[in-house]
Write an enzyme that holds these catalytic residues in place. Structure first.
Site, PDB file in Angstrom:
ATOM      1  N   CYS A  52     -94.870 -29.577 -39.702  1.00 30.63           N
ATOM      2  CA  CYS A  52     -93.881 -30.456 -40.325  1.00 30.63           C
ATOM      3  C   CYS A  52     -93.019 -29.651 -41.298  1.00 30.63           C
ATOM      4  O   CYS A  52     -93.301 -29.582 -42.502  1.00 30.63           O
ATOM      5  CB  CYS A  52     -94.568 -31.621 -41.045  1.00 30.63           C
ATOM      6  SG  CYS A  52     -93.406 -32.855 -41.663  1.00 30.63           S
ATOM      7  N   THR A  54     -96.834 -58.426 -45.200  1.00 28.88           N
ATOM      8  CA  THR A  54     -96.256 -59.263 -44.145  1.00 28.88           C
ATOM      9  C   THR A  54     -95.092 -60.065 -44.711  1.00 28.88           C
ATOM     10  O   THR A  54     -95.079 -60.398 -45.902  1.00 28.88           O
ATOM     11  CB  THR A  54     -97.297 -60.217 -43.538  1.00 28.88           C
ATOM     12  OG1 THR A  54     -96.683 -60.968 -42.487  1.00 28.88           O
ATOM     13  CG2 THR A  54     -97.849 -61.181 -44.587  1.00 28.88           C
ATOM     14  N   TYR A  55     -94.134 -60.296 -43.845  1.00 30.91           N
ATOM     15  CA  TYR A  55     -93.007 -61.176 -44.189  1.00 30.91           C
ATOM     16  C   TYR A  55     -93.055 -62.421 -43.307  1.00 30.91           C
ATOM     17  O   TYR A  55     -92.111 -63.185 -43.251  1.00 30.91           O
ATOM     18  CB  TYR A  55     -91.682 -60.429 -44.007  1.00 30.91           C
ATOM     19  CG  TYR A  55     -91.641 -59.124 -44.776  1.00 30.91           C
ATOM     20  CD1 TYR A  55     -91.318 -59.099 -46.128  1.00 30.91           C
ATOM     21  CD2 TYR A  55     -91.971 -57.915 -44.157  1.00 30.91           C
ATOM     22  CE1 TYR A  55     -91.306 -57.908 -46.842  1.00 30.91           C
ATOM     23  CE2 TYR A  55     -91.954 -56.724 -44.864  1.00 30.91           C
ATOM     24  CZ  TYR A  55     -91.619 -56.718 -46.198  1.00 30.91           C
ATOM     25  OH  TYR A  55     -91.624 -55.530 -46.906  1.00 30.91           O
ATOM     26  N   ASN A  56     -94.203 -62.549 -42.585  1.00 31.41           N
ATOM     27  CA  ASN A  56     -94.409 -63.677 -41.667  1.00 31.41           C
ATOM     28  C   ASN A  56     -93.294 -63.785 -40.636  1.00 31.41           C
ATOM     29  O   ASN A  56     -92.847 -64.867 -40.294  1.00 31.41           O
ATOM     30  CB  ASN A  56     -94.548 -64.989 -42.450  1.00 31.41           C
ATOM     31  CG  ASN A  56     -95.738 -64.960 -43.394  1.00 31.41           C
ATOM     32  OD1 ASN A  56     -95.586 -64.966 -44.615  1.00 31.41           O
ATOM     33  ND2 ASN A  56     -96.940 -64.888 -42.826  1.00 31.41           N
ATOM     34  N   THR A  57     -92.850 -62.611 -40.161  1.00 32.12           N
ATOM     35  CA  THR A  57     -91.825 -62.590 -39.117  1.00 32.12           C
ATOM     36  C   THR A  57     -92.271 -61.675 -37.983  1.00 32.12           C
ATOM     37  O   THR A  57     -93.054 -60.744 -38.192  1.00 32.12           O
ATOM     38  CB  THR A  57     -90.475 -62.072 -39.664  1.00 32.12           C
ATOM     39  OG1 THR A  57     -90.650 -60.734 -40.158  1.00 32.12           O
ATOM     40  CG2 THR A  57     -89.953 -62.963 -40.782  1.00 32.12           C
ATOM     41  N   THR A 108     -99.188 -62.753 -38.840  1.00 34.57           N
ATOM     42  CA  THR A 108     -99.290 -61.475 -38.114  1.00 34.57           C
ATOM     43  C   THR A 108    -100.606 -60.748 -38.385  1.00 34.57           C
ATOM     44  O   THR A 108    -100.764 -59.602 -37.984  1.00 34.57           O
ATOM     45  CB  THR A 108     -98.122 -60.551 -38.513  1.00 34.57           C
ATOM     46  OG1 THR A 108     -98.202 -60.285 -39.928  1.00 34.57           O
ATOM     47  CG2 THR A 108     -96.774 -61.193 -38.193  1.00 34.57           C
ATOM     48  N   GLU A 110     -89.410 -53.365 -39.096  1.00 33.97           N
ATOM     49  CA  GLU A 110     -90.745 -53.706 -38.584  1.00 33.97           C
ATOM     50  C   GLU A 110     -91.427 -52.470 -38.002  1.00 33.97           C
ATOM     51  O   GLU A 110     -92.647 -52.316 -38.095  1.00 33.97           O
ATOM     52  CB  GLU A 110     -90.630 -54.815 -37.540  1.00 33.97           C
ATOM     53  CG  GLU A 110     -90.219 -56.149 -38.162  1.00 33.97           C
ATOM     54  CD  GLU A 110     -89.949 -57.228 -37.126  1.00 33.97           C
ATOM     55  OE1 GLU A 110     -90.549 -58.317 -37.242  1.00 33.97           O
ATOM     56  OE2 GLU A 110     -89.126 -57.002 -36.210  1.00 33.97           O
TER      57      GLU A 110
END
Length: 543
Positions: A181, A437-440, A449, A514
Site C-alpha cells: 500500500c 445503520t441509516y435503516n436504508t 439491516t 453504502e
C-alpha cells in the site's frame, strides 16, 4: 521532512488562532518567493557542471513546496489558509492547480466546510495531522464512525504510550508495506521523518534497529495468516535479550499492525488516490481529454446521481433494481424461518464448516501475484509470503470458538490493562462500525439491516476460522452472492488485488456511501480477527 520543505514551518497553520496562521502564512510566502528568485537568477547565469545538481535539487524543492501549498488551497478547513495559499500560487502564475479525486472507485463530492459537524471533524484532523487526507474525505460519508476513527488513530500515533513516536510511524510503514500500500507507506514516511526518524531506516528494514526487524515475522503472519500465531511468536519477541519488547510495547505494536493492515484494506477497497502533495496526487496543468475522470470534482462531475454511476457494464438499471428486491425478500424469509424454528447446535456447527470450506474456493479471475515495487518491498522481509487459505494442502487449523476467547471478555481487558484507554477506543470503533445503520437499502427506507450486517461480519470471521455458536451460517449464502463474496475476500485477504470491476459488480443499485459502509465493516471485522489471534497468543504466553 522532504527536501525543500525543511526550511518551512507548516505547524503554525494547524493552529486555531488566526493570528498564528497569518504569521505562518507570511513566512511561507517569503520563503517561496526567495526560492523563486534564486532559481530565476540561476537561469540568467551560465551554469557550471557542478551547479547543475544544485539547480535540480532547488527546483525539486520548490515544486514540493508548491504541491504542499496546493494541498492547503484545496483541503485546509480554515478559509484564510485556503485563500492565502491560492493567492500565493496565483502570484507565482502556477497554471490552474488541479487536484486529483480523493478516490478512484467512490464518487467524489464537494468538501462541505459550512456543515458544523464536518468542519469540526476536518479541523480536528487537520490540527492533528497537518493535512486533510483522502481517507478522511471518504470516511466523512459516515461522520459518527470518522470521529471515532480519528480519535483512535490520534491516540495510537501521538498521545502518551509505550512506543516512541518514530517507532509508531515505522511500524505503520511495515504494516502497510505488507499489502504493497504505497499510499499509506508514503504518508508515514513523511510523518516518520517529521518526528525525527532516522532516514537510513527507510533504505530497508535491515537498516532499522534489530528490535523492529524482529517484529517482521509477527507482521508477516498477522497480515496474511493470523491463525498461525502462537505463544512462541510472542515469547521470541519478549525474550530477545537486549532487543526484547515489553508486554506493553508489544500490545501497542500489535494494535498498530492490525490498524494499518486493515487501513490498507480500506485504501484499496475504496480506491483511495494519492494525496495532493504526493507523487501522482496532483498536476499543475489542466488534465487532457484522455485523462477525463468521471469522479474528478474539478471537472464538475460531482452532480452525477450517486445511485446510477456505479452500475456494472452491460447491466441495466432494472436488473440491479430486482437484485435489491430479491435481497430484501431473502431477508424477510430468513426472519420468518428464525421465528418459526431454530437449528440445533450440531446443525449450526455443520453449517459453519460448510461455509468455511466454501470460502476457500472464493477467488476472482484477477487472482494473480502482484509483485511489490522495490520502494515498498524494502520495508518488509519474505516478499513471497502471502495469504493462503488455512485448510489448504491438508493443513488443519482448529476452529477459533468465540465463547472460549472473545474481544468483549478477554481481548478488551488485556489491551486496556497493558495500554490504558486504547481498549476503550477500539471497542467503541468496533461497536460503531457493527451497529451503524441509516435503516436504508439502496432506494428503500425503514429497513432493519442488522441481519445483513451480521452476515458480512461473521463471513469475514469465518474466513479466518472464527466461529460464533449462536449464528446460523446458512444465512450467509442466502444474503451474500458470489460477486460480493469475491469483493469481501479480496479486500480483507489480498487488498492489493482489488479492481474497479470488483467494486462495480456487487450491490449495483446501492449508493457509494453504502459501499463505503461495507468497507468499514470489512476493516473492523478484519482488525478484530487479527487482534483475537494475537491477543490469545499473548494470553497463553502470560498463563
Amino acid at each position: 521532512m522532504a527536501e525543500g520543505e525543511n526550511e518551512v514551518r507548516w505547524d503554525g497553520l494547524c493552529s486555531r488562532d488566526s493570528t498564528t496562521r497569518e504569521t505562518a502564512l507570511e513566512n511561507i510566502r517569503q520563503t517561496i518567493l526567495r526560492k523563486t528568485e534564486y532559481l530565476r537568477s540561476l537561469k540568467e547565469t551560465p551554469l557550471r557542471p557542478s551547479d547543475r545538481l544544485s539547480n535540480i535539487e532547488s527546483s525539486d524543492g520548490l515544486n514540493k513546496l508548491l504541491a504542499h501549498l496546493l494541498m492547503l488551497s484545496k483541503r485546509c478547513p480554515f478559509k484564510d489558509v485556503r485563500e492565502k495559499s491560492e493567492f500565493i500560487l496565483k502570484i507565482l502564475r502556477v497554471k490552474q492547480p488541479v487536484d486529483m479525486p480523493p478516490r478512484r472507485l467512490v464518487l467524489s463530492k464537494q468538501i462541505v466546510y459550512e456543515d458544523a459537524q464536518m468542519h469540526a471533524l476536518f479541523a480536528d484532523s487537520f490540527a492533528a495531522l497537518g493535512r486533510l487526507d483522502n481517507i478522511t474525505l471518504v470516511m466523512v460519508f459516515h461522520p459518527q464512525y470518522l470521529e471515532s476513527f480519528l480519535k483512535t488513530q490520534h491516540y495510537l500515533l501521538q498521545m502518551d504510550g509505550p512506543l516512541p513516536l518514530h517507532y509508531r510511524h515505522y511500524i505503520g510503514i511495515m504494516a502497510a508495506a505488507r499489502h504493497q500500500c504505497s499510499y499509506l507507506v508514503n504518508l508515514h514516511v513523511n510523518d516518520f521523518l517529521h518526528v525525527g526518524g532516522d532516514p537510513k531506516w527507510l533504505n530497508g528494514l535491515e537498516n532499522a534497529p534489530q528490535k523492529l526487524q524482529n517484529l517482521g515475522e509477527l507482521n508477516k503472519v498477522l497480515a496474511h495468516r493470523p491463525w498461525l500465531i502462537t505463544k512462541e511468536h510472542i515469547e521470541g519477541l519478549l525474550k530477545a535479550e537486549e532487543h526484547s519488547w515489553s508486554l506493553a510495547e508489544l500490545v501497542h505494536a500489535v494494535v498498530l499492525l492490525t490498524h494499518y493492515h486493515s487501513l490498507a484494506s480500506f485504501t484499496f477497497g475504496c480506491g483511495i488516490s494519492p494525496e495532493i502533495h504526493c507523487d501522482g496526487g496532483h498536476t499543475f496543468r489542466p488534465p487532457s481529454v484522455s485523462n477525463y475522470c468521471i469522479c474528478d470534482i474539478t471537472n464538475g462531475n460531482h452532480s452525477v446521481d450517486e445511485m446510477h454511476v456505479n452500475s456494472a457494464e452491460n447491466v441495466s438499471v432494472s436488473d440491479s433494481f430486482f437484485e435489491v428486491e430479491a435481497l430484501m425478500e431473502k431477508m424477510r424469509q430468513l426472519q420468518e424461518c428464525r421465528d418459526e424454528e431454530e437449528a440445533s447446535q450440531e446443525e449450526m456447527a455443520s453449517r459453519f464448516e460448510i461455509e468455511k470450506r466454501e470460502s476457500m474456493f472464493v477467488f476472482s479471475s484477477d487472482d494473480e501475484e502482484v509483485t511489490p515495487a522495490r520502494d515498498i518491498s524494502r520495508h518488509f522481509e519474505d516478499t513471497s509470503y502471502g495469504y493462503k487459505d488455512f485448510s489448504r494442502h491438508g493443513m488443519h487449523v482448529p476452529t477459533f470458538r468465540v465463547q472460549d476467547y472473545c474481544w468483549e471478555d478477554h481481548g478488551y481487558s488485556l489491551v486496556n490493562r497493558l495500554y490504558p484507554d486504547v481498549g476503550q477506543l477500539i471497542d467503541e470503533k468496533f461497536h460503531i462500525a457493527y451497529n451503524l445503520t441509516y435503516n436504508t437499502m439502496a432506494m428503500h427506507k425503514d429497513v432493519d439491516t442488522s441481519m445483513l450486517r451480521r452476515a458480512i461480519w461473521n463471513y469475514i470471521h469465518c474466513m479466518f476460522g472464527i466461529r460464533y455458536d449462536d449464528y446460523d451460517y446458512g444465512e450467509i449464502n442466502q444474503l451474500l452472492d458470489r460477486s460480493f463474496k469475491v469483493y469481501i475476500k479480496t479486500v480483507v485477504c489480498t487488498p492489493e488485488k482489488v479492481t474497479k470491476r470488483m467494486y462495480d459488480s456487487f450491490w449495483r443499485q446501492f449508493k457509494h456511501s453504502e459501499k463505503v459502509h461495507v468497507n468499514l465493516l470489512l476493516i473492523e471485522a478484519r482488525m478484530q480477527a487479527e487482534l483475537l489471534y494475537a491477543l490469545r497468543a499473548i494470553t497463553r504466553y502470560m498463563t
